[in-house]
Scaffold this active site. Sequence first.
Site, PDB file in Angstrom:
ATOM      1  N   SER A 211      -0.224  -2.699  -0.012  1.00  0.00           N
ATOM      2  CA  SER A 211      -0.315  -1.253   0.209  1.00  0.00           C
ATOM      3  C   SER A 211      -1.060  -0.969   1.496  1.00  0.00           C
ATOM      4  O   SER A 211      -1.977  -1.705   1.873  1.00  0.00           O
ATOM      5  CB  SER A 211      -1.071  -0.597  -0.953  1.00  0.00           C
ATOM      6  OG  SER A 211      -1.354   0.763  -0.656  1.00  0.00           O
TER       7      SER A 211
ATOM      8  N   TYR B 177      -8.393   0.420  -6.238  1.00  0.00           N
ATOM      9  CA  TYR B 177      -7.035   0.139  -5.769  1.00  0.00           C
ATOM     10  C   TYR B 177      -7.070  -0.531  -4.393  1.00  0.00           C
ATOM     11  O   TYR B 177      -6.368  -1.523  -4.150  1.00  0.00           O
ATOM     12  CB  TYR B 177      -6.235   1.441  -5.715  1.00  0.00           C
ATOM     13  CG  TYR B 177      -4.769   1.252  -5.419  1.00  0.00           C
ATOM     14  CD1 TYR B 177      -3.895   0.837  -6.423  1.00  0.00           C
ATOM     15  CD2 TYR B 177      -4.255   1.482  -4.158  1.00  0.00           C
ATOM     16  CE1 TYR B 177      -2.544   0.666  -6.177  1.00  0.00           C
ATOM     17  CE2 TYR B 177      -2.909   1.315  -3.884  1.00  0.00           C
ATOM     18  CZ  TYR B 177      -2.059   0.907  -4.906  1.00  0.00           C
ATOM     19  OH  TYR B 177      -0.716   0.733  -4.639  1.00  0.00           O
TER      20      TYR B 177
END
Length: 250
Positions: free
Chosen positions: A142, A155
């Site tokens: 990501s 995250y």
Amino acid sequence: MGMGHADVSGRRVVITGAGRGLGRVLATAFDAAGAQLGLVARSEHALREVADSLHGDPLVCAGDVRDDEFNDTVAERMVERFGGVDVWICNAGVSPEVSTVTQTKPAVWRDIIDVNLTGTFLGARAAASVMGEGGRIIVTGSVIGQRPRAGLSAYAASKSGAHALVQALAQELGPRAITVNAVALGWFDTGMGAHWHRDAERENDIVGHTALGRWGTPADLPGIYLFLAAESSAYVTGTTITVDGGYSLL
């Protein structure tokens, strides 16, 4: 029918997180390209739904990527069914929820690290145990792992960890001609990004931060995975390829 640089016909491909969102998009694309698929997700029902929509006859494995024995079972079942594994796509992930460090419950932190990072490690471990020369391990990373945002500490840490894992594994598996790469995804309007997409303020912030001025769509996703799974990417390893419309530039 071959696709030149992204020819994956006949390749034996495991896709985790294949029951919904981006994983389902990948399953559809690899199936259309003639790959032999092993589909992994927690929900057997979701996997059956995906399997029924495909042309091929995929192996369906419902279970938890945090479980090392489950990952090993997926590898064993691929060997039984297809004779081996050529490509393992570690795509299962827990979606980001905005939460400050003091608000983030330790259980939530552990869940995100366990699925996104430990699950990726265990998948790569199972893949490496059965892959022959020229295998491919592809990790869904990501842009948040490259450019963390406030409120996404767990995250960001999980995805940054996955990018570092890719670099270490690429060195370790290089002598076996197995490549290991990550795809750092930007903001897509399917899968995990969907609930952000519905928030007008966040959506405008992200679009204004993206060189191409739009969110990613399902059509923007499979190309890079097909390339990394194909013969033409044999000299690409240990890298993170960013697919974010230029989000990380601004």
